[in-house]
Design a protein around this motif. Sequence first.
Motif, mmCIF file in Angstrom:
data_model
loop_
_atom_site.group_PDB
_atom_site.id
_atom_site.type_symbol
_atom_site.label_atom_id
_atom_site.label_comp_id
_atom_site.label_asym_id
_atom_site.label_seq_id
_atom_site.Cartn_x
_atom_site.Cartn_y
_atom_site.Cartn_z
ATOM 1 N N ILE A 8 0.396 -1.282 -0.365
ATOM 2 C CA ILE A 8 -0.041 0.360 0.534
ATOM 3 C C ILE A 8 0.670 1.553 0.061
ATOM 4 N N ASP A 9 0.704 2.277 -0.928
ATOM 5 C CA ASP A 9 1.148 3.499 -0.851
ATOM 6 C C ASP A 9 3.219 3.087 -0.827
ATOM 7 N N GLY A 10 3.858 2.325 -1.635
ATOM 8 C CA GLY A 10 4.483 1.607 -1.628
ATOM 9 C C GLY A 10 5.393 0.865 -0.451
ATOM 10 N N THR A 68 5.452 1.269 13.705
ATOM 11 C CA THR A 68 4.715 0.062 13.252
ATOM 12 C C THR A 68 3.755 -0.356 13.422
ATOM 13 N N ALA A 69 2.947 -0.434 14.221
ATOM 14 C CA ALA A 69 1.756 -1.404 14.409
ATOM 15 C C ALA A 69 0.161 -0.534 14.317
ATOM 16 N N MET A 70 0.679 0.926 14.768
ATOM 17 C CA MET A 70 -0.196 2.359 13.882
ATOM 18 C C MET A 70 -0.061 1.686 12.592
ATOM 19 N N ALA A 71 0.937 2.748 12.044
ATOM 20 C CA ALA A 71 1.133 2.912 11.044
ATOM 21 C C ALA A 71 0.389 1.674 10.279
ATOM 22 N N GLU A 72 0.358 0.041 10.261
ATOM 23 C CA GLU A 72 0.175 -0.271 9.638
ATOM 24 C C GLU A 72 -0.910 -0.963 9.138
ATOM 25 N N ALA A 73 -1.731 -0.421 10.873
ATOM 26 C CA ALA A 73 -3.540 -0.206 10.885
ATOM 27 C C ALA A 73 -3.988 0.962 9.862
ATOM 28 N N ILE A 74 -3.373 2.066 10.136
ATOM 29 C CA ILE A 74 -3.994 2.494 9.137
ATOM 30 C C ILE A 74 -4.337 2.608 8.064
ATOM 31 N N LYS A 76 -4.002 -0.145 6.375
ATOM 32 C CA LYS A 76 -4.827 -1.618 6.170
ATOM 33 C C LYS A 76 -6.875 -1.062 6.408
ATOM 34 N N VAL A 77 -6.941 0.717 7.041
ATOM 35 C CA VAL A 77 -8.170 0.848 6.939
ATOM 36 C C VAL A 77 -8.397 1.886 6.129
ATOM 37 N N ILE A 78 -7.485 2.729 5.839
ATOM 38 C CA ILE A 78 -7.421 3.366 4.511
ATOM 39 C C ILE A 78 -7.761 2.852 2.853
ATOM 40 N N SER A 79 -7.032 1.573 3.012
ATOM 41 C CA SER A 79 -6.827 0.393 1.826
ATOM 42 C C SER A 79 -8.214 0.029 1.675
ATOM 43 N N SER A 80 -8.780 -0.787 3.171
ATOM 44 C CA SER A 80 -9.768 -0.682 2.518
ATOM 45 C C SER A 80 -11.470 -0.148 2.521
ATOM 46 N N GLY A 113 -3.714 -1.858 16.351
ATOM 47 C CA GLY A 113 -3.143 -0.735 15.936
ATOM 48 C C GLY A 113 -3.422 0.425 15.989
ATOM 49 N N PHE A 114 -4.749 0.254 15.677
ATOM 50 C CA PHE A 114 -5.223 1.421 15.268
ATOM 51 C C PHE A 114 -5.625 2.248 17.214
ATOM 52 N N GLN A 115 -6.348 1.361 17.433
ATOM 53 C CA GLN A 115 -7.162 1.400 19.037
ATOM 54 C C GLN A 115 -5.916 2.294 19.756
ATOM 55 N N LEU A 116 -4.631 2.234 19.463
ATOM 56 C CA LEU A 116 -3.419 2.871 19.781
ATOM 57 C C LEU A 116 -3.154 4.154 19.718
ATOM 58 N N MET A 117 -3.475 4.683 18.542
ATOM 59 C CA MET A 117 -3.322 5.843 18.236
ATOM 60 C C MET A 117 -3.579 7.280 18.993
ATOM 61 N N VAL A 118 -4.881 6.716 20.014
ATOM 62 C CA VAL A 118 -5.205 8.155 20.363
ATOM 63 C C VAL A 118 -4.598 8.031 21.358
ATOM 64 N N PRO A 119 -4.479 6.724 22.621
ATOM 65 C CA PRO A 119 -4.018 7.151 24.055
ATOM 66 C C PRO A 119 -2.452 6.880 24.108
ATOM 67 N N GLU A 120 -1.997 6.416 22.656
ATOM 68 C CA GLU A 120 0.131 6.063 22.690
ATOM 69 C C GLU A 120 0.471 7.237 21.845
ATOM 70 N N TRP A 121 -0.947 8.370 21.161
ATOM 71 C CA TRP A 121 0.101 8.810 20.616
ATOM 72 C C TRP A 121 1.783 9.739 20.620
ATOM 73 N N ARG A 122 1.608 10.639 22.589
ATOM 74 C CA ARG A 122 2.415 11.087 22.324
ATOM 75 C C ARG A 122 3.456 9.768 23.701
ATOM 76 N N SER A 123 3.150 9.129 23.441
ATOM 77 C CA SER A 123 5.025 7.888 23.425
ATOM 78 C C SER A 123 5.550 8.100 21.865
ATOM 79 N N LEU A 124 5.420 8.470 20.560
ATOM 80 C CA LEU A 124 6.505 8.803 19.898
ATOM 81 C C LEU A 124 7.103 9.959 19.787
ATOM 82 N N ASN A 125 7.658 9.923 19.447
ATOM 83 C CA ASN A 125 9.025 10.782 19.217
ATOM 84 C C ASN A 125 8.907 12.301 18.043
ATOM 85 N N ALA A 126 8.932 12.918 17.611
ATOM 86 C CA ALA A 126 8.975 13.724 17.176
ATOM 87 C C ALA A 126 8.487 13.478 15.266
#
Length: 199
Positions: A8-10, A68-74, A76-80, A113-126
Amino acid sequence: MVGKDKCIDGIELTDANSAKGKLINTAAKLFKAKGYARTTVRDIAAELGILSGSLFHHFPNKEAILCTAMAEAILKVISSMEQELKSTGDSKEQLRILIHCEVRALHNENSPGFQLMVPEWRSLNADNRAYILSLRTRYEAHWHEILDTLLLSGVVNVEAKFQRHFIRGSLLETCNWYKPSGTLTEQELADKVFQSIVY
């Protein structure tokens, strides 16, 4: 031989049945249950029945697994979502599709992974936040386009940015009370949300 999911998208998505795919899914489930900060590399390894060092064969660190869990989940949702939107040009039905896609993503235990985007957003670096934000922006663009169209046609009477906040909040709240094994199917849940917006 272990294969890969479609590209998906390369970006070549990880096969869920591969060792790396099982690692991503297992870690995401632990991040969801315990929280990212409280989940250790040892916890993930123990759940998989492997040595902690084996995780670093696939990822440089724990944060890379989360990203990776977040990215691949979103992705997959975008593609579907984009595929399903092609089935109709009716904006109301497209809104129903968007709602159903998000309900599925929020309650898919096999892809947390999709379910983690809101609660764990701030756990990612910039840098990782910027990457996930770019994917989320593409995802949200579909919502805003369809909600803008519905506003112009008089089907809804609230601007897209506010309407989307209301819908997102309602759908996120279902994670606290909805049970896929209960009497209400995911489609029926999506339809009820849709009916509360479009009359």
